[in-house]
Design an enzyme around this catalytic site. Structure first.
Site, PDB file in Angstrom:
ATOM      1  N   GLU A 147       0.887  -1.178   0.000  1.00 61.26           N
ATOM      2  CA  GLU A 147       0.000   0.000   0.000  1.00 61.26           C
ATOM      3  C   GLU A 147       0.917   1.218   0.000  1.00 61.26           C
ATOM      4  O   GLU A 147       1.549   1.516   1.012  1.00 61.26           O
ATOM      5  CB  GLU A 147      -0.891  -0.005   1.249  1.00 61.26           C
ATOM      6  CG  GLU A 147      -1.814  -1.206   1.355  1.00 61.26           C
ATOM      7  CD  GLU A 147      -2.994  -1.147   0.399  1.00 61.26           C
ATOM      8  OE1 GLU A 147      -3.257  -0.059  -0.161  1.00 61.26           O
ATOM      9  OE2 GLU A 147      -3.640  -2.183   0.203  1.00 61.26           O
TER      10      GLU A 147
ATOM     11  N   CYS B 180      -2.241   9.104   2.825  1.00 58.86           N
ATOM     12  CA  CYS B 180      -1.956   8.664   1.459  1.00 58.86           C
ATOM     13  C   CYS B 180      -3.053   9.125   0.506  1.00 58.86           C
ATOM     14  O   CYS B 180      -2.816   9.316  -0.674  1.00 58.86           O
ATOM     15  CB  CYS B 180      -1.799   7.149   1.426  1.00 58.86           C
ATOM     16  SG  CYS B 180      -3.174   6.296   2.221  1.00 58.86           S
TER      17      CYS B 180
HETATM   18  P1  NAD Z   1       8.674   4.811   4.375  1.00 57.26           P
HETATM   19  O1  NAD Z   1       8.593   4.074   3.103  1.00 57.26           O
HETATM   20  O2  NAD Z   1       9.809   5.728   4.610  1.00 57.26           O
HETATM   21  O3  NAD Z   1       8.690   3.795   5.601  1.00 57.26           O
HETATM   22  C1  NAD Z   1       7.673   2.820   5.770  1.00 57.26           C
HETATM   23  C2  NAD Z   1       8.200   1.726   6.682  1.00 57.26           C
HETATM   24  O4  NAD Z   1       9.241   1.020   6.015  1.00 57.26           O
HETATM   25  C3  NAD Z   1       8.793   2.213   7.994  1.00 57.26           C
HETATM   26  O5  NAD Z   1       8.423   1.336   9.017  1.00 57.26           O
HETATM   27  C4  NAD Z   1      10.293   2.137   7.730  1.00 57.26           C
HETATM   28  O6  NAD Z   1      11.076   2.002   8.894  1.00 57.26           O
HETATM   29  C5  NAD Z   1      10.353   0.886   6.894  1.00 57.26           C
HETATM   30  N1  NAD Z   1      11.563   0.725   6.100  1.00 57.26           N
HETATM   31  C6  NAD Z   1      12.439   1.675   5.703  1.00 57.26           C
HETATM   32  N2  NAD Z   1      13.400   1.118   4.941  1.00 57.26           N
HETATM   33  C7  NAD Z   1      13.131  -0.201   4.860  1.00 57.26           C
HETATM   34  C8  NAD Z   1      13.751  -1.296   4.207  1.00 57.26           C
HETATM   35  N3  NAD Z   1      14.854  -1.140   3.475  1.00 57.26           N
HETATM   36  N4  NAD Z   1      13.197  -2.521   4.343  1.00 57.26           N
HETATM   37  C9  NAD Z   1      12.078  -2.696   5.048  1.00 57.26           C
HETATM   38  N5  NAD Z   1      11.433  -1.688   5.694  1.00 57.26           N
HETATM   39  C10 NAD Z   1      11.965  -0.457   5.601  1.00 57.26           C
HETATM   40  O7  NAD Z   1       7.280   5.569   4.507  1.00 57.26           O
HETATM   41  P2  NAD Z   1       6.872   6.631   5.619  1.00 57.26           P
HETATM   42  O8  NAD Z   1       7.600   7.899   5.363  1.00 57.26           O
HETATM   43  O9  NAD Z   1       6.945   5.997   6.959  1.00 57.26           O
HETATM   44  O10 NAD Z   1       5.296   6.817   5.302  1.00 57.26           O
HETATM   45  C11 NAD Z   1       4.816   7.732   4.361  1.00 57.26           C
HETATM   46  C12 NAD Z   1       4.459   7.022   3.068  1.00 57.26           C
HETATM   47  O11 NAD Z   1       3.508   6.003   3.321  1.00 57.26           O
HETATM   48  C13 NAD Z   1       3.819   7.939   2.055  1.00 57.26           C
HETATM   49  O12 NAD Z   1       4.345   7.674   0.777  1.00 57.26           O
HETATM   50  C14 NAD Z   1       2.352   7.531   2.091  1.00 57.26           C
HETATM   51  O13 NAD Z   1       1.634   7.792   0.928  1.00 57.26           O
HETATM   52  C15 NAD Z   1       2.468   6.072   2.351  1.00 57.26           C
HETATM   53  N6  NAD Z   1       1.204   5.558   2.882  1.00 57.26           N
HETATM   54  C16 NAD Z   1       0.431   4.740   2.082  1.00 57.26           C
HETATM   55  C17 NAD Z   1      -0.790   4.291   2.549  1.00 57.26           C
HETATM   56  C18 NAD Z   1      -1.677   3.410   1.700  1.00 57.26           C
HETATM   57  O14 NAD Z   1      -2.581   2.797   2.236  1.00 57.26           O
HETATM   58  N7  NAD Z   1      -1.474   3.322   0.398  1.00 57.26           N
HETATM   59  C19 NAD Z   1      -1.218   4.643   3.821  1.00 57.26           C
HETATM   60  C20 NAD Z   1      -0.414   5.468   4.580  1.00 57.26           C
HETATM   61  C21 NAD Z   1       0.807   5.921   4.116  1.00 57.26           C
END
Ligand code: NAD
Length: 511
Positions: free
Chosen positions: A242, A276
């Site tokens: 997502e 999002c």
């Molecule tokens: P992010 O991608 O920076 O981090 C998401 C998660 O991934 C965190 O827990 C982070 O620690 C982890 N992570 C980071 N590097 C990783 C790796 N190499 N391997 C595995 N996990 C890793 O996102 P964010 O800044 O926390 O959140 C914002 C983003 O989330 C925005 O793009 C937003 O649109 C999206 N989002 C999407 C939805 C949806 O339902 N489509 C809902 C909410 C947020």
């Protein structure tokens, strides 16, 4: 200020800050890859018993979790506010949604993942009984972001646990406290079975979780989603992603302009625009443009920003991640440098905490980052369009396809909505599709793979097993050895009879 990202990559612990004040509120130890593997192994060992408890038995435990969320609402809200800086009203969505979701899946799990009986499609299989059973992936790993720390972690854990999986969550390093509080309550206050845990850290911890589990549910940016999918490919572990969005709103000339403007203000600024599915781009048909813009600007101008509590409500809170406020600032500066104008807001708020002023931009176009890349902050760009066709072509001019909204006379708006390229669209409302948990929610294009909510939102945590059961049969089936002429003479007319769709062929009268 030190870079939050740098401070978080090397350390053995995570410093959690209150974004409303900037002060450190807690330090959380990071789990090493070995600790992640050990946690997964522990819950994996307990999963068969959890699966054996059955759908009703698992709902019993999840019902206790629902009651805990309702009874401890104030405590949950306070933790949410402390680690995200969101206002009380935005935090209130978390326990409300989760309690509803537990009841939704508890009541429907048997219908969605109970054993299915299928009629054989041909008389040639009449001697077989066909069944499909849905068996859970033993351990599901959930990697979640910081904008809704519980909705996006526990909100996936609920259907996974209801399906019979064990679950390990890796929350965002910015917001580890809320889910930890829930997991601790599950273990020590509710006394739930040891099939639900969380691990802390950033990429190393997330990667180790991907390696150890049987299914990965990731919510976050498309950049990290790609890394997670690549890592999961090494072990052929299935993923559901997502990801980000750049949601458009289309306002047709025959819309109720007050409603559309109020919706745009709420849909763009709610949770400081860190959703999002936030409204990020608005396309307004010419005749409605001036009135819409005046009303939107007035509504956004009235919003009260700051820290609040149970009394004295505010409308817009802080930005949770210091990295994100830098992106928001960059998008707004880039737009203004290219000729955009801020009718309200336009800059970071001076003083403690990470606040960005609610901002309405005009004179924007698709050459600007603010109209093309995910801003994820309290900023909307508004464009005047010739007609619905131009609105649609701009709305669909994006690599994302998460969600959107169309405002206008209901039938016309519905027709336009059907042509927006995204996974979930609202007509004359915004964001509400997330709470309509009976229908799927997931992204097209680079907004994701897979869906949450509805039947698919629990089925994705299961593997289907088809059972083809022989009800009766002799010592041999006609298709087995030995291959003889007499058997061929028997089978050929049967195949012809059951597959031909006209009587002449069925009876072998025509070649
Ligand atoms: P992010 O991608 O920076 O981090 C998401 C998660 O991934 C965190 O827990 C982070 O620690 C982890 N992570 C980071 N590097 C990783 C790796 N190499 N391997 C595995 N996990 C890793 O996102 P964010 O800044 O926390 O959140 C914002 C983003 O989330 C925005 O793009 C937003 O649109 C999206 N989002 C999407 C939805 C949806 O339902 N489509 C809902 C909410 C947020």
């Amino acid at each position: 200020m030190e870079s939050a990202t740098a401070a978080r990559t090397e350390a053995n612990s995570i410093e959690v800050r209150d974004p409303a004040t900037g002060s450190v509120i807690e330090s959380v130890p990071v789990d090493s890859p070995e600790q992640v593997a050990a946690t997964v192994a522990r819950v994996r060992a307990n999963q068969p018993e959890w699966e054996a408890v059955g759908i009703e038995g698992r709902y019993h435990w999840l019902g206790k979790l629902r009651d805990w969320l309702l009874d401890n609402r104030e405590r949950v809200l306070e933790t949410m506010q402390r680690e995200t800086g969101k206002v009380r009203a935005d935090a209130e969505n978390e326990p409300t949604y989760l309690a509803d979701l537990i009841n939704f899946y508890g009541a429907r799990a048997a219908q969605y993942i109970g054993e299915e009986s299928v009629r054989p499609h041909t008389p040639l299989l009449a001697a077989k009984k066909l069944r499909i059973q849905y068996r859970p992936h033993p351990v599901v790993g959930i990697i979640s972001p910081w904008n809704f720390p519980l909705i996006l972690s526990l909100g996936e854990a609920i259907p996974a646990l209801q399906a019979g999986c064990a679950v390990v969550v890796k929350p965002s390093e910015f917001t580890p406290l809320g889910i930890t509080e829930v997991v601790e309550a599950w273990k020590h206050e509710i006394g739930g079975p040891d099939v639900f845990d969380c691990v802390q850290g950033i990429g190393d911890t997330g990667g180790a979780l991907v390696d150890a589990v049987d299914f990965v549910q990731f919510t976050g940016s498309d950049a990290t989603g790609r890394k997670v999918m690549a890592r999961a490919a090494e072990t052929l572990t299935p993923v559901s992603l997502e990801l980000g969005g750049k949601d458009p709103m289309i306002v047709l000339a025959d819309a109720d302009i007050d409603r559309a403007a109020n919706a745009a203000a709420w849909g763009g600024m709610m949770n400081s625009g860190q959703i999002c599915m936030s409204v990020e781009r608005i396309y307004v048909e010419g005749p409605a443009y001036d009135e819409f813009l005046a009303k939107l600007t007035a509504e956004v101008g009235r919003l009260r920003q700051g820290v609040d509590g149970p009394g004295d409500p505010k409308d817009v809170g802080a930005m949770t991640s210091p990295r994100q406020i830098e992106i928001v600032e960059d998008h707004v500066k880039d737009a203004i440098a290219s000729g955009a104008r801020a009718l309200t807001g336009g800059k970071r708020v001076e003083g403690p905490g990470d606040y960005f002023e609610p901002t309405v931009l005009v004179n924007v176009d698709h050459s600007m980052k603010v109209m093309r890349e995910e801003t994820f902050g309290p900023v909307v760009g508004v464009m005047k369009v010739r007609d619905a066709e131009e609105a649609l072509s701009l709305a669909n001019d994006t690599p994302y396809g998460l969600s959107g909204s169309v405002f206008g006379e209901r039938e016309r708006a519905e027709q336009v909505a059907r042509r927006v390229e995204c996974g979930a669209i609202n007509v004359n409302d915004v964001l509400v599709n997330y709470f309509a948990v009976g229908v799927p929610m997931g992204g097209w294009k680079q907004s994701g793979i897979g869906t949450r909510h509805g039947e698919g939102g629990i089925k994705k945590f299961c593997r289907s097993e088809s059972l083809v059961i022989t009800r009766f049969g002799g010592k041999r089936e006609p298709s087995w050895y030995p291959y003889t002429k007499s058997r061929r003479r028997l089978i050929a007319p049967m195949v012809r009879f059951f597959n031909a769709r006209d009587w002449r062929r069925k009876l072998g009268l025509r070649r």
